[in-house]
Scaffold this motif. Structure first.
Motif, PDB file in Angstrom:
ATOM      1  N   THR A 192       1.179  -0.702   0.203  1.00 40.91           N
ATOM      2  CA  THR A 192      -0.098  -0.381   0.176  1.00 40.91           C
ATOM      3  C   THR A 192       0.750   0.890  -0.140  1.00 40.91           C
ATOM      4  OG1 THR A 192       0.136  -0.134   2.837  1.00 40.91           O
ATOM      5  CG2 THR A 192      -2.005  -0.944   1.256  1.00 40.91           C
ATOM      6  N   LYS A 195     -12.504   2.861   0.271  1.00 41.45           N
ATOM      7  CA  LYS A 195     -12.043   3.206   1.950  1.00 41.45           C
ATOM      8  C   LYS A 195     -11.186   1.766   1.724  1.00 41.45           C
ATOM      9  CE  LYS A 195     -14.963   0.818   4.859  1.00 41.45           C
ATOM     10  NZ  LYS A 195     -15.509   0.478   6.068  1.00 41.45           N
ATOM     11  N   GLN A 196     -11.486   1.042   1.485  1.00 39.98           N
ATOM     12  CA  GLN A 196     -10.642  -0.432   0.649  1.00 39.98           C
ATOM     13  C   GLN A 196     -10.559  -1.374   0.184  1.00 39.98           C
ATOM     14  OE1 GLN A 196     -13.299  -1.909   4.377  1.00 39.98           O
ATOM     15  NE2 GLN A 196     -13.093  -4.640   3.728  1.00 39.98           N
ATOM     16  N   VAL A 208     -11.286  -4.962  -1.356  1.00 42.54           N
ATOM     17  CA  VAL A 208     -11.424  -6.589  -1.044  1.00 42.54           C
ATOM     18  C   VAL A 208     -10.494  -7.536  -1.238  1.00 42.54           C
ATOM     19  CG1 VAL A 208     -13.886  -5.608  -0.751  1.00 42.54           C
ATOM     20  CG2 VAL A 208     -12.757  -7.049  -2.663  1.00 42.54           C
ATOM     21  N   ASP A 209      -9.437  -7.415  -1.262  1.00 44.03           N
ATOM     22  CA  ASP A 209      -8.626  -8.203  -1.550  1.00 44.03           C
ATOM     23  C   ASP A 209      -7.367  -7.946  -0.208  1.00 44.03           C
ATOM     24  OD1 ASP A 209      -7.553  -6.218  -2.714  1.00 44.03           O
ATOM     25  OD2 ASP A 209      -6.710  -7.349  -4.435  1.00 44.03           O
ATOM     26  N   ASP A 210      -7.218  -7.399  -0.207  1.00 47.31           N
ATOM     27  CA  ASP A 210      -6.036  -7.474   1.027  1.00 47.31           C
ATOM     28  C   ASP A 210      -7.040  -6.360   2.183  1.00 47.31           C
ATOM     29  OD1 ASP A 210      -3.188  -8.626  -0.369  1.00 47.31           O
ATOM     30  OD2 ASP A 210      -4.167  -6.864  -1.602  1.00 47.31           O
ATOM     31  N   ASP A 211      -8.197  -6.068   1.560  1.00 50.30           N
ATOM     32  CA  ASP A 211      -8.659  -5.271   3.577  1.00 50.30           C
ATOM     33  C   ASP A 211      -7.621  -4.178   4.039  1.00 50.30           C
ATOM     34  OD1 ASP A 211     -11.194  -6.633   2.538  1.00 50.30           O
ATOM     35  OD2 ASP A 211     -10.795  -8.062   3.776  1.00 50.30           O
ATOM     36  N   SER A 212      -6.853  -3.405   3.251  1.00 51.53           N
ATOM     37  CA  SER A 212      -5.949  -2.803   3.841  1.00 51.53           C
ATOM     38  C   SER A 212      -6.014  -1.611   4.573  1.00 51.53           C
ATOM     39  CB  SER A 212      -4.307  -2.529   3.376  1.00 51.53           C
ATOM     40  OG  SER A 212      -4.047  -3.873   2.368  1.00 51.53           O
ATOM     41  N   ASN A 213      -7.302  -0.952   3.861  1.00 52.18           N
ATOM     42  CA  ASN A 213      -7.800   0.598   4.420  1.00 52.18           C
ATOM     43  C   ASN A 213      -6.198   1.044   4.947  1.00 52.18           C
ATOM     44  OD1 ASN A 213      -9.748   2.471   5.690  1.00 52.18           O
ATOM     45  ND2 ASN A 213     -10.648   0.991   5.983  1.00 52.18           N
ATOM     46  N   HIS A 214      -5.741   1.602   3.755  1.00 52.43           N
ATOM     47  CA  HIS A 214      -4.787   2.318   3.933  1.00 52.43           C
ATOM     48  C   HIS A 214      -4.495   3.919   2.758  1.00 52.43           C
ATOM     49  CE1 HIS A 214      -2.196  -1.518   5.299  1.00 52.43           C
ATOM     50  NE2 HIS A 214      -3.218  -1.332   6.292  1.00 52.43           N
ATOM     51  N   GLN A 260      -5.390   6.850   3.026  1.00 52.65           N
ATOM     52  CA  GLN A 260      -4.757   8.229   4.209  1.00 52.65           C
ATOM     53  C   GLN A 260      -3.691   8.378   4.365  1.00 52.65           C
ATOM     54  OE1 GLN A 260      -7.370   5.027   4.210  1.00 52.65           O
ATOM     55  NE2 GLN A 260      -7.777   4.387   6.160  1.00 52.65           N
ATOM     56  N   MET A 261      -3.133   7.094   3.116  1.00 52.09           N
ATOM     57  CA  MET A 261      -1.566   7.634   2.911  1.00 52.09           C
ATOM     58  C   MET A 261      -0.720   8.536   2.575  1.00 52.09           C
ATOM     59  SD  MET A 261       0.141   3.047   2.846  1.00 52.09           S
ATOM     60  CE  MET A 261       0.899   2.422   4.360  1.00 52.09           C
ATOM     61  N   THR A 277     -12.448   9.794   5.588  1.00 55.07           N
ATOM     62  CA  THR A 277     -12.626   8.676   5.696  1.00 55.07           C
ATOM     63  C   THR A 277     -13.885   8.245   5.527  1.00 55.07           C
ATOM     64  OG1 THR A 277     -11.480   8.066   7.509  1.00 55.07           O
ATOM     65  CG2 THR A 277     -10.099   8.173   5.704  1.00 55.07           C
ATOM     66  N   PHE A 278     -13.928   7.307   4.871  1.00 55.00           N
ATOM     67  CA  PHE A 278     -15.783   6.486   5.412  1.00 55.00           C
ATOM     68  C   PHE A 278     -16.419   7.161   4.813  1.00 55.00           C
ATOM     69  CE2 PHE A 278     -13.023   4.808   9.558  1.00 55.00           C
ATOM     70  CZ  PHE A 278     -11.619   4.845   8.279  1.00 55.00           C
TER      71      PHE A 278
END
Ligand SMILES: Cc1cc2nc3c(=O)[nH]c(=O)nc-3n(C[C@H](O)[C@H](O)[C@H](O)COP(=O)(O)OP(=O)(O)OC[C@H]3O[C@@H](n4cnc5c(N)ncnc54)[C@H](O)[C@@H]3O)c2cc1C
Ligand SMILES: Cc1cc2nc3c(=O)[nH]c(=O)nc-3n(C[C@H](O)[C@H](O)[C@H](O)COP(=O)(O)OP(=O)(O)OC[C@H]3O[C@@H](n4cnc5c(N)ncnc54)[C@H](O)[C@@H]3O)c2cc1C
Lengths: 309, 252
Positions: B94, B117-118, B120-126, B129-130, B141-142
């Motif tokens: 990410t 927001k994320q 669906v594979d890695d579900d990182s949600n990063h 924000q980064m 976010t979200f």
């Protein structure tokens, strides 16, 4: 090795998730627990009681992403770990903090195998990733549902931090779900309802059973989208992750995105009129039939058996 | 205003994935791929802002292999104007994705960057924000609602305690949640038209970003299996099961 852990709190109370993150992080080193919030004294006092906390740091300022980040970036220099729960605040701040420090975070940790080895779920929990983090500092979010709570028998000192930063963001309104149901992410019993309830009014059937059992209330995305339940009740890949001792799913099919949120549940009960529903296939006790007949009868039976919490 | 939307090609959310027996990862060969659902909501939000007169250009960017052109075409068919593929066959973390996107932000200078927001594979949600951290832009976010108000945005966010509405100045970064909107299915003429919209392919190496992974993935393993389900015959049996569980809890 030293740990900076950011506390979660709500309405002037330390969130139950924090005790669990403290318990999980205690194996990594002594913890400085940071409370960011206006009038945070009472929260800091609750935080100081948690076993494993070396010191509580109190920053008396409104918590906003950018101002929190400025504070965390400065504090992070002194620690090997910066950790928060994988709740909506931690998910918002921690990846941004990591990027500022030019570090790759490890998020949604469900198991700590060693000082720099962690397990996290991917693909809605259908696969688990074991990660080694060779970086000099470790920036983590931890899932509260995966760990027990730390004891409350400590008296750690509280240190108040000076200088605060102003945010460019402004809070305009909050829309809260009123009620006194237990915290969903850490509840021992959860009663969940799906789209089959058919209306917000009917959803009260779920709420009634939950009340009887002292349980938190969950919902599927379909039920939330339809307006039967508020968004903060959503359980699943994009909602809350729960790990109760008992999950009672009413009129829920068990789509894989929903199952992602309940994998940690010890026992699952399903009430569904379709014997082929995926959730029925993995329930420890499933009753096949119409929820509108079953749930009122169930409440009566539990009354008769004297069950109430 | 100009809007940049970052979109990711992932294993379709309806596919039940399989962990490779040798622990090296998830089987992606021959599996149906599509645009990450959260990214679809981000594209839809951009197109709706355009329809409301708030955006004159919508640019979509994806970081990934050549095949990620599919999802860019989908976004162009939904109404985006121009696409950029930052091409790499490497499995990027990410942070590397965010750094590449930061370069695109520097080039394009959009007023709003929308992301899912994320994924669906890695579900990182990063990544959103980064990107906010790397570009020094405020983040919301979200998001379940986005309104342009004066020189800024009012964004309603889905959080653990319900929802909150915040105001942030532009330029800003917003990540989309599922209740933000209902993504459109592009009609056939739009799909045809998408093929004639500009799509630049740029090798990731061109951006002089360090793409080397920071973390070592030791293994990918399947989660513990639950024992197969059991049914009970009556409401009283079910009540007895629940009463039994509750008394066990009280005993502890
Ligand atoms: C990217 C993405 C993320 C998602 N994230 C989430 C998430 O976080 N959480 C989530 O829950 N979903 C999520 N979803 C949605 C998910 O895919 C399902 O659509 C949703 O979980 C289905 O909800 P449900 O079980 O209420 O509805 P349905 O799947 O329609 O199931 C209803 C069930 O009720 C039963 N039923 C109907 N009538 C009765 C009756 N009278 N008595 C008893 N049983 C009855 C039916 O047999 C059926 O099994 C996500 C989807 C996507 C694409
Ligand atoms: C072909 C390929 C196969 C891969 N296979 C695996 C695998 O099997 N296992 C594994 O662990 N990792 C794999 N990866 C790496 C993984 O995709 C990265 O970790 C990923 O880019 C970032 O994680 P995320 O998508 O969960 O980010 P998130 O932070 O969850 O994404 C949030 C949002 O950021 C934006 N975004 C994220 N990635 C991109 C992108 N590439 N381009 C444009 N916008 C983006 C989107 O708007 C997205 O909605 C693979 C990568 C590639 C290219």
């Amino acid at each position: 090795m030293s740990v900076l852990l950011v506390a979660d709190h709500d309405l002037g109370q330390l969130s139950p998730a924090t005790a669990r993150i403290v318990h999980a992080a205690a194996q990594l080193g002594p913890i400085d627990l940071l409370v960011i919030g206006e009038n945070g004294d009472k929260i800091a006092e609750q935080a100081a009681k948690l076993a494993g906390v070396h010191k509580v740091l109190l920053a008396q300022e409104l918590s906003f992403t950018d101002s929190d980040l400025a504070l965390l970036e400065t504090l992070a220099q002194r620690y090997q770990y910066v950790i928060q729960s994988a709740g909506s605040v931690g998910r918002d701040r921690i990846p941004a903090l990591a990027a500022r420090l030019d570090l790759m975070p490890v998020t949604d940790v469900i198991e700590i195998l060693g000082p720099n080895r962690f397990v996290r779920p991917i693909y809605a929990g259908n696969a688990l990733q074991t990660i080694t983090d060779p970086q000099a500092k470790h920036i983590l979010t931890i899932r509260a549902s995966a760990f027990p709570a730390a004891k409350s028998d400590n008296t750690a000192p509280i240190e108040t931090l000076g200088d605060t930063t102003a945010s460019v963001a402004r809070l305009i309104a909050t829309h809260r779900t009123e009620g006194d149901t237990p915290d969903l992410a850490t509840a021992q019993i959860v009663v969940g309802g799906g789209i089959a309830l058919g209306s917000a009014e009917n959803f009260q059937l779920v709420e009634k059973l939950a009340k009887k059992l002292g349980a938190a209330i969950g919902a599927t995305r379909a039920a939330v989208d339809a307006g039967y339940a508020p968004n903060d009740w959503q359980v699943g890949q994009t909602g809350k992750i729960i790990a109760p001792d008992l999950y009672i799913a009413i009129g829920i099919s068990g789509a894989l995105q929903h199952l992602a949120g309940i994998q940690g549940a010890k026992r699952i009960v399903a009430i569904n009129n379709d014997p082929e529903a995926p959730l029925v296939k993995l329930a420890d006790a499933a009753l096949i039939g119409d929820l509108f007949e079953i749930v009122p009868q169930l409440i009566d039976e539990l009354d008769k058996a004297g069950v109430s919490r | 205003m100009k809007i940049l939307v970052a979109i990711k090609r992932v294993v379709d959310h309806n596919v039940r994935i399989r962990v490779r027996p040798d622990g090296t990862g998830v089987e992606t060969q021959g599996v149906r791929m599509s645009m990450n659902p959260f990214c679809k909501h981000a594209v839809e939000a951009a197109v709706q802002l355009g329809d409301a007169g708030h955006a004159d250009e919508i640019v979509v960017v994806s970081v990934g292999p050549k095949a990620a052109n599919d999802v860019i075409l989908t976004a162009l068919a939904m109404g985006a104007h121009r696409g950029i593929l930052v091409e790499t066959d490497a499995e990027l973390e990410t942070l590397a994705v965010a750094k590449l996107l930061a370069k695109i932000v520097a080039e394009e200078n959009p007023d709003i960057v929308l992301l899912g927001k994320q994924a669906v594979d890695d579900d990182s949600n990063h990544v959103g924000q980064m990107l906010a951290a790397l570009t020094g832009r405020p983040q919301a976010t979200f998001a379940s609602e986005i309104k342009v108000v004066g020189q800024g945005l009012e964004v309603t966010r889905e959080i653990d305690t319900g929802r909150e509405t915040i105001a942030i100045p532009l330029p800003a970064i917003v990540t989309a949640d599922l209740r933000l909107n209902t993504p459109r299915n592009a009609a056939l003429p739009m799909v045809m038209k998408a093929r004639s919209k500009p799509l630049a392919v740029r090798p990731a190496a061109e951006f002089s970003v360090d793409l080397a992974p920071r973390l070592q993935v030791e293994k990918i393993s399947p989660p513990a299996e639950r024992v197969a389900g059991k049914t009970v015959g009556s409401v009283s049996d079910l009540a007895a099961f629940i009463a039994g569980e509750v008394s066990q809890m009280e005993a502890l």
